[in-house]
Design an enzyme around this catalytic site. Sequence first.
Site, PDB file in Angstrom:
ATOM      1  CG  ASP A  37      -2.155   0.859   1.033  1.00  0.00           C
ATOM      2  OD1 ASP A  37      -3.245   0.308   0.785  1.00  0.00           O
ATOM      3  OD2 ASP A  37      -2.028   2.093   1.127  1.00  0.00           O
ATOM      4  CG  ASP A  50       2.680   4.348  -7.145  1.00  0.00           C
ATOM      5  OD1 ASP A  50       1.567   3.900  -7.485  1.00  0.00           O
ATOM      6  OD2 ASP A  50       3.158   5.400  -7.618  1.00  0.00           O
ATOM      7  CB  VAL A  51      -0.111  -0.912  -7.983  1.00  0.00           C
ATOM      8  CG1 VAL A  51      -0.095  -1.731  -6.705  1.00  0.00           C
ATOM      9  CG2 VAL A  51      -1.324   0.004  -8.053  1.00  0.00           C
ATOM     10  CG  ASN A  77      -8.346  -4.693  -2.732  1.00  0.00           C
ATOM     11  OD1 ASN A  77      -9.536  -4.827  -3.027  1.00  0.00           O
ATOM     12  ND2 ASN A  77      -7.922  -3.798  -1.844  1.00  0.00           N
ATOM     13  CE1 TYR A 142     -13.532   1.855  -9.507  1.00  0.00           C
ATOM     14  CE2 TYR A 142     -15.888   1.374  -9.539  1.00  0.00           C
ATOM     15  CZ  TYR A 142     -14.623   1.149  -9.020  1.00  0.00           C
ATOM     16  OH  TYR A 142     -14.447   0.238  -8.025  1.00  0.00           O
ATOM     17  CE  LYS A 146     -12.217  -1.537 -10.015  1.00  0.00           C
ATOM     18  NZ  LYS A 146     -11.126  -2.278  -9.343  1.00  0.00           N
ATOM     19  CB  ALA A 175     -18.256  -2.501  -0.818  1.00  0.00           C
TER      20      ALA A 175
END
Length: 245
Positions: A37, A50-51, A77, A142, A146, A175
């Site tokens: 993270d 950092d992805v 995730n 978004y 996805k 969620a």
Amino acid sequence: MSEFEGRTAIVTGSASGIGAATVALLRERGARVAGLDLHEHDCDLPVVCDVGDSASVDAAVATVAERFGRIDILINNAGIGAVGDVTANSDDEWHRVLNINVVGIARMSRAALPHLLASPGGAIVNTCSIVAPVGVPQRALYAASKGAVAALTLAMAADHVRQGVRVNAVVPGTADTPWVARLLAAADDPAAAAAALRGRQPTGRLVTAAEVAHAIAYLASPLASATTGTLLAVDGGFTGVRLPS
């Protein structure tokens, strides 16, 4: 339950929400968990990563492999949100969201794959969203990201099934996470916005982070060794249930 005993898992976006719930559940079930993270947090091995940056991803995966000697599970995730119709976001914002939500999964998977191939039960679980298969207003960017995650999941599953690495995705509905809380806080009428989100769920409530984490744990588990190329909805019935008004 201890089906993850002796296995090492990486969870990205692990400091809060679904990621934090997944870290806690996998540890409870016996896994050693590295949490990647941007922020430090509680897990067996917290790694600042950092992805969106290949060097950061490669260094983080190398750190996990050196510490634990193996990587068996990758939970992709980490992700960021975006609001608005197709006119609402600049080119730069499109590139930023796709870089994190889609290319970030590719970066992490590319770095981890040699280790997953060496595992007796390598597994990747990607976090998708209900906005991939269902048109939801004001989520154009978004949803595009996805939708790409869903397609990438199936392509990866086909590429690696004969190599012993399973690839699946969890598809959460709306969620109860920090990102949704921030969206509601920014609404003109937060209480009405929250009621509208709950009202569109057949169950009448938001999905919890823990419920999504349990689905992720199922897909990652060696007990689910026949499950690959699956997009598992955890959406309170949003996709498949229509109630009379």
